[in-house]
Design an enzyme around this catalytic site. Structure first.
Site, short mmCIF file in Angstrom:
data_model
loop_
_atom_site.label_atom_id
_atom_site.label_comp_id
_atom_site.label_asym_id
_atom_site.label_seq_id
_atom_site.Cartn_x
_atom_site.Cartn_y
_atom_site.Cartn_z
N CYS A 143 0.83 -1.20 0.00
CA CYS A 143 0.00 0.00 0.00
C CYS A 143 0.88 1.26 0.00
CB CYS A 143 -0.96 -0.06 1.18
SG CYS A 143 -2.37 1.05 1.04
N HIS A 144 0.60 2.22 0.89
CA HIS A 144 1.44 3.42 0.96
C HIS A 144 2.84 3.11 1.47
CE1 HIS A 144 -2.62 5.28 0.97
NE2 HIS A 144 -2.02 6.23 0.28
N GLU A 150 -6.60 6.37 -4.19
CA GLU A 150 -6.47 7.60 -3.39
C GLU A 150 -7.68 8.49 -3.64
OE1 GLU A 150 -4.75 8.57 -0.44
OE2 GLU A 150 -2.94 8.10 -1.59
#
Length: 228
Positions: free
Chosen positions: A133-134, A164
């Site tokens: 993910c991030h 996002e």
């Protein structure tokens, strides 16, 4: 015995706003579950060490795996209350490094050269670098043996621009994860929003979103088994 290092954020809010963020708990627990069941020893580290804030939004998505570990006092003490500082970590001790996500990582992962150097050393000695993910923004400062970005020319995934946007946070983050990966020369791929998706490029393993954390853990185990 194989050993893994899990990296988490210390950032508890978006900047400059006061919207709370932190670790997306499932990205820790679903990866850790695979290490735990396989008997892989795990240590936990964060840029500042110590306490790990939890993204409150993530807490509304907890499942049985998350609750099992969140209710384990020993696990919480090690993983969320008393993480190591990078200066307390020796790369030679680990076969795997894994970067968890949550929006907080966008502020402290790319700026931390100590963690980047640890990850680079693990990779250069034949270890696995993984992220979800991030958390893939933790890969941005990692260099290869020639001093070039580790992800340049490699196939990766991570939180997509469309995700996002669907999350309603495009205007609240300092940059977009997908764009940042591409700017470093990575070959970015993604699948349907918020469904499990993993890419393996040699000893580099990345997952697209929170739903991919368990699959990243399994991919790490598969690669470790192939190295035996």
């Amino acid at each position: 015995m194989k050993k893994a290092l899990i990296v988490m954020t210390n950032v508890e809010k978006y900047s400059p706003s006061n919207r709370p963020t932190g670790l997306w708990l499932g990205e820790l627990t679903h990866f850790y579950e695979h290490m735990d069941k396989a008997g892989i020893q795990v240590d936990f580290v964060s840029p500042l060490g110590g306490y790990i804030p939890l993204d409150p939004h993530a807490m509304s998505f907890l499942n049985d795996t998350d609750l099992h570990y969140y209710q384990d006092r020993d696990f919480v003490s090690k993983a969320l209350a008393n993480t190591k500082k990078p200066s307390q970590v020796k790369a030679d001790d680990y076969d795997v490094i894994y970067y968890t996500g949550g929006h907080g990582v966008m502020w402290d992962f790319p700026e931390n050269q100590e963690l980047a150097e640890i990850a680079s050393a693990i990779y250069q000695k034949g270890g696995i670098v993984s992220a979800v993910c991030h958390g893939v923004v933790g890969l941005l400062p990692i260099k290869d043996q020639e001093g070039q970005p580790l992800i340049a020319g490699k196939t990766v995934t991570g939180f997509a621009n469309t995700e996002e946007d669907l999350n309603g946070t495009t205007d609240q983050v300092p940059y977009l994860t997908e764009d940042a990966l591409k700017e470093k020369g990575a070959i970015y791929e993604s699948s349907t929003a918020f469904t499990p998706f993993v890419r393996v490029d040699g000893r580099l393993i990345t997952g697209q979103n929170p739903q991919s954390a368990g699959a990243v853990g399994q991919a790490v185990l598969d690669l470790l088994a192939s190295q035996i």
